[in-house]
Design a protein around this motif. Structure first.
Motif, short mmCIF file in Angstrom:
data_model
loop_
_atom_site.label_atom_id
_atom_site.label_comp_id
_atom_site.label_asym_id
_atom_site.label_seq_id
_atom_site.Cartn_x
_atom_site.Cartn_y
_atom_site.Cartn_z
N ARG A 156 0.84 -1.21 0.00
CA ARG A 156 0.00 0.00 0.00
C ARG A 156 0.87 1.25 0.00
NH1 ARG A 156 -2.64 3.29 -1.46
NH2 ARG A 156 -4.70 4.02 -0.84
N ILE A 157 1.90 1.24 0.85
CA ILE A 157 2.76 2.40 0.95
C ILE A 157 4.16 1.96 1.39
CG2 ILE A 157 2.14 2.91 3.35
CD1 ILE A 157 2.27 5.92 2.61
N VAL A 158 5.15 2.69 0.93
CA VAL A 158 6.53 2.51 1.36
C VAL A 158 6.90 3.74 2.17
CG1 VAL A 158 8.91 2.12 0.63
CG2 VAL A 158 7.01 1.26 -0.79
N SER A 159 7.29 3.54 3.43
CA SER A 159 7.66 4.65 4.31
C SER A 159 9.17 4.57 4.55
CB SER A 159 6.89 4.57 5.63
OG SER A 159 7.22 5.66 6.46
N ILE A 160 9.89 5.53 4.00
CA ILE A 160 11.35 5.50 4.06
C ILE A 160 11.88 6.81 4.64
CG2 ILE A 160 11.66 3.89 2.15
CD1 ILE A 160 12.21 6.34 0.35
N SER A 161 13.16 6.80 4.99
CA SER A 161 13.85 8.04 5.34
C SER A 161 14.83 8.35 4.22
CB SER A 161 14.59 7.89 6.67
OG SER A 161 15.43 6.74 6.66
N HIS A 162 15.05 9.63 3.96
CA HIS A 162 16.01 10.03 2.93
C HIS A 162 17.41 9.61 3.34
CE1 HIS A 162 17.81 13.52 0.33
NE2 HIS A 162 17.99 12.36 -0.22
N ALA A 163 17.71 9.66 4.64
CA ALA A 163 19.02 9.26 5.14
C ALA A 163 18.85 8.42 6.40
CB ALA A 163 19.89 10.47 5.45
N VAL A 191 12.38 13.39 5.56
CA VAL A 191 13.61 14.12 5.24
C VAL A 191 14.18 14.85 6.45
CG1 VAL A 191 12.94 14.38 2.82
CG2 VAL A 191 12.35 16.19 4.45
N TYR A 192 13.80 14.41 7.64
CA TYR A 192 14.29 15.08 8.85
C TYR A 192 15.82 15.10 8.92
CZ TYR A 192 12.16 17.02 13.11
OH TYR A 192 11.65 17.85 14.07
N GLN A 193 16.46 14.04 8.40
CA GLN A 193 17.91 13.93 8.48
C GLN A 193 18.63 14.72 7.39
OE1 GLN A 193 19.11 12.32 11.10
NE2 GLN A 193 17.14 11.47 11.74
N THR A 194 17.88 15.30 6.44
CA THR A 194 18.53 15.94 5.29
C THR A 194 18.06 17.36 5.01
OG1 THR A 194 16.91 14.84 3.86
CG2 THR A 194 19.06 13.78 4.10
N ALA A 195 16.83 17.70 5.35
CA ALA A 195 16.30 19.02 5.03
C ALA A 195 17.13 20.10 5.70
CB ALA A 195 14.84 19.14 5.48
N GLY A 196 17.67 21.00 4.91
CA GLY A 196 18.50 22.07 5.42
C GLY A 196 19.98 21.88 5.18
#
Length: 384
Positions: A156-163, A191-196
């Motif tokens: 149904r959905i893939v929940s990933i982190s950018h890093a 994108v908490y680990q990458t935004a900014g």
């Protein structure tokens, strides 16, 4: 690929961050340095409240929308597609509660995802979710091939982190989106680990949903997270976790059932954390002025110093050494790293320590080469 380049001109921004006066601050991957304008931003909030009272709500919705659109500039999210919230766990749950799992019960998540997100999705097993955690071969990276193999017609959905939060290893978001869309599944990227610190483009990725927050590289303090949904998909989402501000006419106080707003407010819930948004809006300004490409180039150059000095000293680097494969911090480990971390903190070398990771050292746009060299000299001394 952005070429690493130390940018001495960025030193002019250092005066905006008071903690830099007495600290070597290499922890923006965990909590960005506070902007000196934070007190004034909060004062602006209190002045509106003091002057207008409840009529402040005549102003705050527009302010919140403008702040959401400002956050969207960090990931090419456009105007009118972003919602603000208090934390990523709540936003992930809001999306999770919007989906039907009857014919597609599978949710794919990488094993190295920040546990916060896995906690959320594990709870949705009560609604029929079948959680598949894609394992890591080395505890540092997530194989793109393994991710693609896990995505099938039942997903149904893939929940990933950018890093990956323990190592900084970047995932191939575009490839995962391509595979998911081939089988009719959605992709949500944290994108908490990458935004900014890393340029992000949801259009280039062909992403469905993005979540992230402001207290790390964006230096915006806790309480301001964001949820972006691609145009066309948002109208299909009807979250079970909702509240009065998601109503099409919230101030009408209409009886249930709720009539969800047609715009990005349909994914808000209860009363927003307005003070936090004032803090975040103020913090975004320097980063947007500098630009993500410039920030990324500076960070990569400083991170390369960390990697080279750690390897030369025989320390273990638990982050990818390829610049294109890593977010803004470097994980450096050795047998006594936990004890060394406590000494470093006592000496105001700001960083953090994680199990199976070691010291996470995250220089930002306000960090200098001299600071990185000084900290690595101390790290190597403590490792001996």
């Amino acid at each position: 690929m952005i070429e690493p380049q130390i940018d001495p001109a960025l030193e002019r921004y250092r005066e905006d961050y008071p903690i830099l006066a007495d600290s070597t601050y290499m922890n923006s991957n965990s909590m960005g340095a506070m902007h000196r304008g934070t007190a004034e931003a909060l004062r602006e909030y209190t002045q509106v409240w003091a002057r207008e009272g409840v009529e402040a709500w005549d102003h705050w919705p527009t302010f919140i929308t403008e702040t959401a659109d400002m956050a969207a500039r960090f990931f090419n999210g456009g105007v009118g597609n972003t919602t603000l919230g208090e934390n990523v766990a709540t936003l992930q749950a809001r999306i999770a509660s919007s989906l039907d799992y009857a014919s597609r019960p599978k949710v794919v998540i990488e094993q190295l995802m920040f546990p916060n997100v896995i906690y959320v999705w594990e709870r949705f097993a009560r609604l029929g979710v079948e959680l598949e955690l894609v394992p890591s071969d080395d505890g540092v990276t997530i194989s793109t091939e393994r991710m693609l193999e896990a995505i099938d017609e039942r997903t149904r959905i893939v929940s990933i982190s950018h890093a990956v939060y323990v190592s900084g290893a970047l995932l191939d978001v575009a490839a995962i989106c391509k595979r998911a869309h081939e089988v009719g599944a959605l992709v949500m990227c944290d994108v908490y680990q990458t935004a900014g610190v890393v340029p992000i483009d949801v259009q280039a990725w062909d992403l469905d949903i993005l979540v992230g927050g402001s207290h790390k590289w964006l230096c915006g303090g806790p309480g301001t997270c964001f949820l972006w949904v691609r145009p066309g998909l948002r109208e299909q989402l009807e979250p079970m976790t909702t509240g009065w501000m998601a109503h099409a006419a919230p101030f009408d106080m209409a009886p249930a059932p709720i009539e969800l707003a047609k715009d990005s407010w349909r994914l808000v819930a209860g009363t927003p954390s307005v003070p936090a948004y004032y803090v975040a809006r103020n913090a975004y300004q320097n980063l947007l002025e500098i630009g993500m490409d410039r920030i990324r180039a500076h960070n990569l150059a400083l991170s390369r110093i960390i990697i080279n000095r750690a390897l030369e000293a025989g320390l273990t680097v638990r982050s990818p050494v390829d610049d294109a494969a890593r977010t803004g911090f470097v994980a450096v480990d050795f047998p006594t790293s936990e004890a060394a971390s406590k000494v470093l903190i006592s000496e105001r070398y700001k960083h953090d320590w994680r199990p199976n990771c070691g010291l996470r050292i995250g220089p930002h746009f306000y960090s200098t080469q001299a600071e990185v060299e000084r900290m690595m000299t101390r790290v190597i001394e403590l490792a001996r």
